[in-house]
Design a protein around this motif. Sequence first.
Motif, short mmCIF file in Angstrom:
data_model
loop_
_atom_site.label_atom_id
_atom_site.label_comp_id
_atom_site.label_asym_id
_atom_site.label_seq_id
_atom_site.Cartn_x
_atom_site.Cartn_y
_atom_site.Cartn_z
N GLU A 85 -13.04 6.23 -0.08
CA GLU A 85 -12.59 5.12 0.75
C GLU A 85 -13.77 4.38 1.37
OE1 GLU A 85 -11.22 8.20 0.79
OE2 GLU A 85 -9.33 8.22 1.93
N ALA A 100 2.02 1.75 -3.39
CA ALA A 100 0.90 2.19 -4.22
C ALA A 100 0.66 3.69 -4.05
CB ALA A 100 -0.35 1.39 -3.86
N PHE A 133 -1.09 0.91 -10.84
CA PHE A 133 0.12 1.34 -10.13
C PHE A 133 1.30 0.84 -10.96
CE2 PHE A 133 -3.08 0.65 -6.74
CZ PHE A 133 -3.17 1.96 -6.30
N ILE A 162 -1.44 5.39 5.81
CA ILE A 162 -0.16 5.14 5.14
C ILE A 162 0.83 6.24 5.50
CG2 ILE A 162 0.96 4.91 2.89
CD1 ILE A 162 -0.87 2.57 3.67
N SER A 211 0.71 6.39 -7.07
CA SER A 211 -0.44 7.21 -7.45
C SER A 211 -1.38 7.37 -6.26
CB SER A 211 -1.18 6.55 -8.62
OG SER A 211 -2.43 7.15 -8.78
N PHE A 238 -19.04 8.53 -6.89
CA PHE A 238 -18.00 7.86 -6.13
C PHE A 238 -17.39 8.75 -5.05
CE2 PHE A 238 -14.11 5.23 -5.67
CZ PHE A 238 -14.73 4.00 -5.56
N ALA A 279 0.84 -1.20 0.00
CA ALA A 279 0.00 0.00 0.00
C ALA A 279 0.87 1.25 0.00
CB ALA A 279 -0.93 -0.01 1.21
N LEU A 292 -3.89 -5.35 -4.26
CA LEU A 292 -4.34 -4.11 -3.64
C LEU A 292 -5.83 -3.90 -3.84
CD1 LEU A 292 -1.32 -1.81 -4.35
CD2 LEU A 292 -2.20 -2.44 -2.11
N GLU A 338 -3.91 9.20 -5.84
CA GLU A 338 -5.32 9.30 -6.22
C GLU A 338 -5.93 7.91 -6.41
OE1 GLU A 338 -8.76 11.28 -6.76
OE2 GLU A 338 -6.87 11.96 -5.90
N LEU A 339 -5.22 7.07 -7.16
CA LEU A 339 -5.73 5.72 -7.40
C LEU A 339 -5.76 4.92 -6.09
CD1 LEU A 339 -6.77 3.67 -9.43
CD2 LEU A 339 -4.41 2.96 -9.83
N ALA A 340 -4.76 5.14 -5.24
CA ALA A 340 -4.73 4.44 -3.95
C ALA A 340 -6.01 4.74 -3.18
CB ALA A 340 -3.51 4.85 -3.15
N ARG A 341 -6.43 6.00 -3.25
CA ARG A 341 -7.64 6.41 -2.54
C ARG A 341 -8.87 5.70 -3.13
NH1 ARG A 341 -9.88 11.96 -2.94
NH2 ARG A 341 -11.32 11.94 -1.18
N LEU A 342 -8.91 5.61 -4.46
CA LEU A 342 -10.04 4.96 -5.12
C LEU A 342 -10.07 3.47 -4.82
CD1 LEU A 342 -9.87 6.60 -8.66
CD2 LEU A 342 -11.24 7.27 -6.70
N THR A 343 -8.90 2.91 -4.49
CA THR A 343 -8.81 1.50 -4.18
C THR A 343 -9.24 1.23 -2.75
OG1 THR A 343 -6.98 1.46 -5.73
CG2 THR A 343 -7.22 -0.47 -4.38
N GLY A 344 -9.40 2.30 -1.97
CA GLY A 344 -9.85 2.12 -0.59
C GLY A 344 -8.71 2.14 0.41
N ILE A 345 -7.51 2.51 -0.06
CA ILE A 345 -6.37 2.59 0.86
C ILE A 345 -6.47 3.93 1.59
CG2 ILE A 345 -3.86 2.76 1.00
CD1 ILE A 345 -3.79 1.07 -1.61
N SER A 346 -6.42 3.89 2.91
CA SER A 346 -6.52 5.12 3.67
C SER A 346 -5.16 5.82 3.66
CB SER A 346 -6.95 4.81 5.10
OG SER A 346 -6.52 5.84 5.94
N THR A 347 -5.11 6.93 2.93
CA THR A 347 -3.85 7.66 2.79
C THR A 347 -3.33 8.08 4.16
OG1 THR A 347 -4.91 8.55 0.84
CG2 THR A 347 -2.75 9.41 1.37
N VAL A 369 -16.00 2.56 -1.54
CA VAL A 369 -15.42 1.34 -2.08
C VAL A 369 -15.70 0.17 -1.12
CG1 VAL A 369 -13.05 1.27 -1.15
CG2 VAL A 369 -13.45 0.71 -3.52
N ARG A 370 -15.82 0.46 0.15
CA ARG A 370 -16.12 -0.59 1.13
C ARG A 370 -17.58 -1.03 1.09
NH1 ARG A 370 -11.61 1.64 2.78
NH2 ARG A 370 -10.17 0.51 4.12
N TYR A 414 -7.53 -4.96 -0.91
CA TYR A 414 -6.85 -4.37 0.25
C TYR A 414 -7.59 -4.60 1.56
CZ TYR A 414 -4.44 -0.86 3.05
OH TYR A 414 -3.73 -0.22 4.03
N ARG A 449 -8.21 -5.23 -10.95
CA ARG A 449 -8.07 -4.66 -9.61
C ARG A 449 -9.43 -4.30 -9.04
NH1 ARG A 449 -8.94 -0.18 -7.96
NH2 ARG A 449 -8.86 0.87 -9.96
#
Lengths: 299, 236
Positions: free
Chosen positions: B74, A174, B91, A192, A178, B51, A171, B102, A180-189, B77-78, B105, B149
């Motif tokens: 965030e 990631a 990525f 991190i 990027s 979104f 993460a 990921l 922005e994409l990390a955020r869209l993936t649900g990764i809490s910036t 997406v959940r 995740y 992904r």
Amino acid sequence: MDQLLVFINAYLVPGIVSGSIYALGAIGLTLLFGVLRFTHFAHGDVMTAGAYFALTAIGLFGLHPVLALPIAMVCTSALCLCINHFFYRPLMRRPSLVLTISSFGIALMIRASIQLLYGVESHYYVRGIQRSTDFLGTFRIVDRHIWIVCCAIVLMVALHLLLTYTRLGKAMRAVSDSPELARLTGISTLAIVKATWVIGGSLAAVAGVFLGWDGFIQANMGWDLLLPMSAAAILGGLGRPYGAMVGGLVIGLAEELSSYPWFGGDALLSPGYKTGVAFTIMVAMLIWRPNGLFGGRVQ
Amino acid sequence: MSLLSLEGIVAGYGPDVPILHGVNLHLDAGEIVAIVGPNGAGKSTAMKAAFGLLNIHEGRIRMGDEDVTGKSPESIVRKGVSFVPQTENIFPSLTVQENLELGGYFSPRSHVRAGLERIYTLFPPLRDKRYQKSGCLSGGQRQMVAMGRALMPDPTLMLLDEPTAGLSPKYAEEIFSLVLGINANGTSVLMVEQNARQALMISNRGYVLVDGRNRHEGPGNDLVRDREVAEMFLGG
């Protein structure tokens, strides 16, 4: 043979030792750059803080410097998290230049606080003659140098495992790739960013303790290291932790070996120009290979 | 009850200057819905609003019976919604497999393993390239990584922003058939497309947006045949 012995004991080993210290600091700088997109100018002073936390622990409990490392790491991480929470986080949405400049302010604050609390004179973790170990009956390496290099290697391997195999490490990479994409993936910036501070702060603390152990502890010690650490991070490519490891070692060795009497009996460069070597490498990199030796990414 | 509904959305990238001026759309479970329209109509913007990527000035966004207006990406997406942006959707310095991992995740580990297997079955070329850096892949394969992904958490709804942009007609064809496959597996799809005709043909319903407002809506096939829609931007 004598010549080789002098080369190894007086140039190569110190080069590797300071290279390890630079690398530990540069990894933090480069990780923070990758995740937060700004150059953390207070990183040297975070190192200093780590060195003083260890000094306090050693003074209180009479610990061996290596045993004081975990304490320094925890305290420095906590310090970094506080700095992030109260100073950098509120500025996060501003241009990164604002963060960079504010990190200068933080650097001054840390240094001044240390001077207020501990005074401006130098301190030492250990006094007296240092034990050393003989290798092959000829090489004499001070024990602390062995400790420093071994601990640095262990920490770098640990970081490698973290970045490659754990969810957190992936993460982090990631977010560095990027945000922005990390955020869209649900990764809490936010999470991190905190983790990056803990890792960067811990490694800086270790670097600070090693630096103090190998010399003395003084309020300016970390600030003076900012230049070679930045050079190491740029050499390896900003945002690339493995590059920073190599970069640190290269800068450390280059500095030490530049004063070796390569031709004739005089030092190639007077040891006083050590910092100049790091600076020259950094400038040369910025001119010809601004993305680093391995082609990192510049924002 | 709709899976997703936008009700009278006025929204923009900042607190003022709206780009959407009252967009209404909804999507029911199991549907493929396409948003089409000329450039600058606010198609992608509408999707991003759903979104949580925009500043919503007026209106509501609901998912099922829950009001998600103003919720962050965030948290959306959940709720089982995935978003595939048009650009920067992978990525690049991570391997194909890491990109997919990921996507899961916040899923349990066993779920991730099963998910990888599912994605490799759906996109066989990715299995051979799983340890390669995704930045080295071709455009079509990158799109597969991006969609893979997004599919990792087995979403109930997938949002696709121009999935065929910049791809060759052959690859575009492949992506559209993948969308049908994904939908057949139980994931509803909302997509924004420039290839409007093809997108509408595989969609249950479509919306035509113009200047940030609804202009037309109806079953996909009807819109393709609609004369005004055709004249406007389907190229006659």
